[in-house]
Design a protein around this motif. Structure first.
Motif, PDB file in Angstrom:
ATOM      1  N   GLU A  12       0.754  -1.109  -0.031  1.00  0.00           N
ATOM      2  CA  GLU A  12      -0.260   0.087   0.026  1.00  0.00           C
ATOM      3  C   GLU A  12       0.696   1.276   0.396  1.00  0.00           C
ATOM      4  O   GLU A  12       1.702   1.664   0.897  1.00  0.00           O
ATOM      5  CB  GLU A  12      -0.627  -0.821   1.368  1.00  0.00           C
ATOM      6  CG  GLU A  12      -1.590   0.696   2.047  1.00  0.00           C
ATOM      7  CD  GLU A  12      -3.152   1.328   0.499  1.00  0.00           C
ATOM      8  OE1 GLU A  12      -2.935   2.458  -0.503  1.00  0.00           O
ATOM      9  OE2 GLU A  12      -4.077   0.368   0.411  1.00  0.00           O
ATOM     10  N   ASP A  13       0.430   2.106  -1.117  1.00  0.00           N
ATOM     11  CA  ASP A  13       1.347   2.971  -1.036  1.00  0.00           C
ATOM     12  C   ASP A  13       1.441   4.742   0.396  1.00  0.00           C
ATOM     13  O   ASP A  13       1.521   4.989   0.101  1.00  0.00           O
ATOM     14  CB  ASP A  13       1.679   4.224  -2.278  1.00  0.00           C
ATOM     15  CG  ASP A  13       0.405   3.898  -3.245  1.00  0.00           C
ATOM     16  OD1 ASP A  13      -0.027   3.338  -3.016  1.00  0.00           O
ATOM     17  OD2 ASP A  13       0.184   5.291  -3.815  1.00  0.00           O
ATOM     18  N   GLU A  14       0.171   4.268   0.135  1.00  0.00           N
ATOM     19  CA  GLU A  14      -0.113   5.469   1.283  1.00  0.00           C
ATOM     20  C   GLU A  14      -0.828   5.302   2.611  1.00  0.00           C
ATOM     21  O   GLU A  14      -1.486   3.698   2.986  1.00  0.00           O
ATOM     22  CB  GLU A  14      -2.133   6.077   1.258  1.00  0.00           C
ATOM     23  CG  GLU A  14      -2.165   6.678  -0.736  1.00  0.00           C
ATOM     24  CD  GLU A  14      -3.197   5.830  -1.094  1.00  0.00           C
ATOM     25  OE1 GLU A  14      -4.552   6.280  -0.565  1.00  0.00           O
ATOM     26  OE2 GLU A  14      -3.502   5.507  -2.167  1.00  0.00           O
ATOM     27  N   ASP A  58      -2.260  -2.950  -2.696  1.00  0.00           N
ATOM     28  CA  ASP A  58      -3.110  -1.955  -3.726  1.00  0.00           C
ATOM     29  C   ASP A  58      -3.126  -2.113  -5.026  1.00  0.00           C
ATOM     30  O   ASP A  58      -2.129  -2.464  -5.065  1.00  0.00           O
ATOM     31  CB  ASP A  58      -2.621  -0.578  -3.315  1.00  0.00           C
ATOM     32  CG  ASP A  58      -3.090   0.306  -3.783  1.00  0.00           C
ATOM     33  OD1 ASP A  58      -4.354   0.692  -3.600  1.00  0.00           O
ATOM     34  OD2 ASP A  58      -2.285   1.532  -3.565  1.00  0.00           O
ATOM     35  N   ARG A  60      -3.596   0.790  -7.173  1.00  0.00           N
ATOM     36  CA  ARG A  60      -2.482   1.615  -7.123  1.00  0.00           C
ATOM     37  C   ARG A  60      -1.938   1.869  -7.292  1.00  0.00           C
ATOM     38  O   ARG A  60      -1.857   2.404  -6.108  1.00  0.00           O
ATOM     39  CB  ARG A  60      -3.900   2.904  -7.753  1.00  0.00           C
ATOM     40  CG  ARG A  60      -5.032   2.933  -8.578  1.00  0.00           C
ATOM     41  CD  ARG A  60      -4.894   4.340  -9.347  1.00  0.00           C
ATOM     42  NE  ARG A  60      -5.736   4.590  -9.974  1.00  0.00           N
ATOM     43  CZ  ARG A  60      -6.595   5.295 -11.118  1.00  0.00           C
ATOM     44  NH1 ARG A  60      -5.771   6.744 -10.515  1.00  0.00           N
ATOM     45  NH2 ARG A  60      -6.895   5.605 -12.159  1.00  0.00           N
ATOM     46  N   LYS A 103     -11.757   0.974  -1.046  1.00  0.00           N
ATOM     47  CA  LYS A 103     -11.724   2.052  -0.032  1.00  0.00           C
ATOM     48  C   LYS A 103     -12.555   2.926  -0.187  1.00  0.00           C
ATOM     49  O   LYS A 103     -12.639   3.516  -0.832  1.00  0.00           O
ATOM     50  CB  LYS A 103      -9.604   2.425  -0.142  1.00  0.00           C
ATOM     51  CG  LYS A 103      -8.805   0.817  -0.101  1.00  0.00           C
ATOM     52  CD  LYS A 103      -7.595   1.796   0.417  1.00  0.00           C
ATOM     53  CE  LYS A 103      -6.656   1.598  -1.415  1.00  0.00           C
ATOM     54  NZ  LYS A 103      -5.569   1.986  -1.107  1.00  0.00           N
TER      55      LYS A 103
HETATM   56 CA    CA Z   1      -2.631   3.381  -3.802  1.00  0.00          CA
END
Ligand code: CA
Length: 246
Positions: A12-14, A58, A60, A103
């Motif tokens: 997950e990038d966030e 994730d 994206r 999400k």
């Molecule tokens: Ca993302």
């Protein structure tokens, strides 16, 4: 028996989303988070190095997308996709994801996911059954449409017709009408060509749902479907239908 707990990787990038996943999982004794990745390249590296049982992935991501990670990885951990967008649902399920979380999701929805994970990773389910549930080669057997925060399956056999609506496809099926963010051309390429026919630029019909076919004008046929709707086939499709009927 699979030794508990199930080893999970979070991709997950966030940071806030990563944190909330970790928090949800901290209460779950049978899942141990073994690592975190914030981009696709790191995800591929950690999946190879840690061989997790389960990946929260994730869709994206920077560098390499989540879907690409799922395609490229050599290991076959169970996957739960997470994304703020629902247009990837079909591709995600084709890649054999256990579940697909849109999400933001709450604890209750997450609990449903965990129940699915538990069923799928349970040692009582044979590897063969699992593989069959995961890999579905060939034409699409079902589509997935979003209903509120849930993804519902639509059996291909229950589809009567599919109509293009801009970037969307409007699927008319036994259980109802669903709007899916996928182009008609993309769907046409993935449905069983023996069962479905694109009869017009903006229409695909299930041949099993045809009530009858009659002439519309000199060159074109009108197809009446079992839901009462009538679709006029293009000249080319009318030709193809005539050949099939011969
Ligand atoms: Ca993302």
């Amino acid at each position: 028996m699979r030794p508990l707990p199930i080893r999970a990787l979070i991709v997950e990038d966030e940071a806030p989303a990563r944190l909330s996943l970790r928090e949800y999982l901290s209460d779950v004794l049978w899942v141990a988070v073994v690592g975190e990745a914030s981009d696709g390249v790191e995800a591929l590296r950690l999946i190879a190095a840690l061989e997790p049982d389960l990946v929260f992935l994730d869709v994206r991501l920077p560098e390499v997308s989540g879907l690409e990670v799922a395609r490229r990885m050599r290991q076959s951990p169970a996957i739960v996709f997470t994304t703020a967008y629902d247009r990837y649902a079909i591709a995600a399920f084709e890649l054999g994801a256990i579940d697909y979380l849109v999400k933001p999701f709450g604890r209750e929805r997450f609990a449903t996911t965990l129940a699915r994970v538990r069923t799928r990773l349970s040692p009582s389910v044979s590897d063969g059954e699992r593989a069959r549930a995961t890999l579905e080669p060939g034409p699409l057997q079902r589509l997935f449409a979003r209903q509120g925060d849930r993804i519902v399956p639509i059996a291909a056999a229950s589809i009567v017709r599919i109509q293009a609506q801009g970037d969307y496809a409007e699927v008319h099926a036994g259980p109802g009408t669903f709007l899916i963010h996928v182009s008609l051309a993309e769907l046409a390429g993935r449905l069983d060509p023996h069962a479905f026919l694109q009869v017009h630029r903006s229409h695909i019909v299930n041949l099993a749902a045809v009530a009858h076919i009659e002439p519309h004008d000199e060159r074109r046929l009108a197809i009446r479907l079992r839901d009462g709707s009538v679709v006029v086939a293009s000249r080319a499709a009318s030709e193809a239908l005539r050949r099939q009927a011969r």
